[in-house]
Design an enzyme around this catalytic site. Structure first.
Site, PDB file in Angstrom:
ATOM      1  N   LYS A  52     -39.870 -11.831  14.543  1.00 14.75           N
ATOM      2  CA  LYS A  52     -40.042 -12.528  15.789  1.00 14.75           C
ATOM      3  C   LYS A  52     -41.137 -11.835  16.573  1.00 14.75           C
ATOM      4  O   LYS A  52     -42.186 -12.703  17.211  1.00 14.75           O
ATOM      5  CB  LYS A  52     -38.816 -12.400  16.547  1.00 14.75           C
ATOM      6  N   GLN A  96     -31.019  -8.967  20.383  1.00 17.37           N
ATOM      7  CA  GLN A  96     -30.760  -9.331  19.168  1.00 17.37           C
ATOM      8  C   GLN A  96     -29.094  -9.054  18.687  1.00 17.37           C
ATOM      9  O   GLN A  96     -28.495  -8.003  19.041  1.00 17.37           O
ATOM     10  CB  GLN A  96     -31.571  -8.361  17.987  1.00 17.37           C
ATOM     11  N   ASP A 119     -32.707 -18.144  23.774  1.00 15.27           N
ATOM     12  CA  ASP A 119     -31.528 -18.311  22.654  1.00 15.27           C
ATOM     13  C   ASP A 119     -30.647 -19.389  23.068  1.00 15.27           C
ATOM     14  O   ASP A 119     -29.769 -19.662  22.013  1.00 15.27           O
ATOM     15  CB  ASP A 119     -30.931 -17.256  22.233  1.00 15.27           C
TER      16      ASP A 119
END
Ligand code: NDP
Length: 301
Positions: A52, A96, A119
């Site tokens: 990422k 994460q 997200d």
């Protein structure tokens, strides 16, 4: 059968995002910023995080990686998120998943300010998604799938989509997008899970089947309708002594038999996976635009 090439579409989407980032720099003197937080030493999570950060750098998105040790406390993580929430150079925050067991992931998600929740895990954004409010975010994997369907000009409206798997990151939001009253929605959607009776019969009714189960080769050729569109989200490692690393990645569908029946199909790897990371970058740019009162790039939701 047409292979849906997520690697190529993902690269195109990333290039478009990169162009938009450059235009934001030139016209507004703005640089989108993404903060990626990882707690602990999970090797797979570290690989994802590094991908990422690398992708952000390629697109000239400012990115910061915060690595917290395995024994970081809940307060350490929440404290860092509070700082990032206030940082004007950071427009998107992601932590994460999964964090170590002693960390309450729900508290983390709820602490990220919804404006920076790229997200789309925060209940506020999930609620917006559910009611069809397009001001919020869309989770990266389902968003990437919608882009694939759009770019391959696959008709969704009026068709029966069967989504297998009801996770909050993939299956459930996928059903919301496919059924949404929007340009690329309007499907009739069935959501299956581990308690669905006669699941093969249900999957066989799908004009579009989205498999997000986490079981290698679960859906076989005899379980799908001729001419269906298969979107395989699964990423499963299976032992393969002939492979360099001793394993290979396969999806939730049995490619060999399903590809005999499908009209379009995503491969694993190279299908949905590359779209997820490309959408994360697009969501970061979207966050930057929204936080600065600018129109974000168009999307097919
Ligand atoms: P989860 O484990 O959170 O959810 C799996 C879902 O599949 C659950 O709803 C479960 O049902 C259902 N399921 C499990 N077994 C069966 C079965 N035998 N029959 C019917 N349904 C079943 O998985 P995720 O959604 O997070 O991920 C799914 C897959 O997608 C994984 O392989 C993951 O690695 C991959 N993935 C890929 C991404 C990408 O970018 N390509 C992104 C995210 C995930 P129940 O709810 O009843 O338990």
């Amino acid at each position: 059968m047409t292979i849906i090439d997520g690697k190529s579409v993902g690269a195109t989407l990333a290039a478009e995002t990169g162009d938009f980032v450059r235009s934001l720099g030139t016209s507004q003197n703005l640089k989108p910023g993404l903060a990626v937080v990882i707690v602990g030493n999970d090797p797979a999570s570290r690989i994802y995080v590094n991908h990422k950060v690398k992708k952000a750098a390629e697109l000239a998105i400012h990115s910061v990686k915060h690595e917290l040790p395995e024994n970081a406390s809940q307060a350490d993580v929440l404290g860092l998120i509070e700082v990032l929430n206030q940082d004007p150079a950071i427009h998107g925050i992601l932590v994460q998943s999964p964090p170590p067991a002693h960390i309450d992931e729900r508290r983390i998600i709820e602490t990220i300010t919804p404006e920076k929740d790229v997200d789309c895990f925060h209940p506020y954004n999930v609620g917006k998604l559910a009611i069809g409010d397009t001001d919020g975010f869309v989770p990266c994997t389902p968003a990437g799938i919608m882009v694939l369907l759009q770019r391959y000009d696959i008709t969704v409206a009026g068709r029966h989509a069967v989504v297998v798997g009801r996770s909050n990151i993939v299956g459930r939001p996928m059903t919301l997008l496919l059924s949404r009253k929007s340009r690329y929605g309007n499907a009739t959607v069935t959501l299956c899970h581990s308690r669905t009776a006669d699941i093969a019969d249900v999957i066989r009714q799908g004009d579009i089947v989205v498999a997000a189960i986490g079981k290698p080769g679960f859906i076989t050729g005899d379980m799908v309708k001729p001419g269906c569109v298969i979107i395989d989200v699964g990423i499963n490692r299976v032992d393969d002594p002939t492979a360099k690393r001793g394993y290979r990645l396969v999806g939730d569908t049995d490619f060999e038999s399903v590809s005999q029946k499908a009209s379009y199909m995503t491969p694993v790897p190279g299908g949905v996976g590359p779209m997820t990371i490309a959408m994360l970058m697009a969501n970061t740019v979207r966050a930057c635009c929204l936080q600065n009162g600018l129109a974000p790039p168009d999307h097919p939701f």
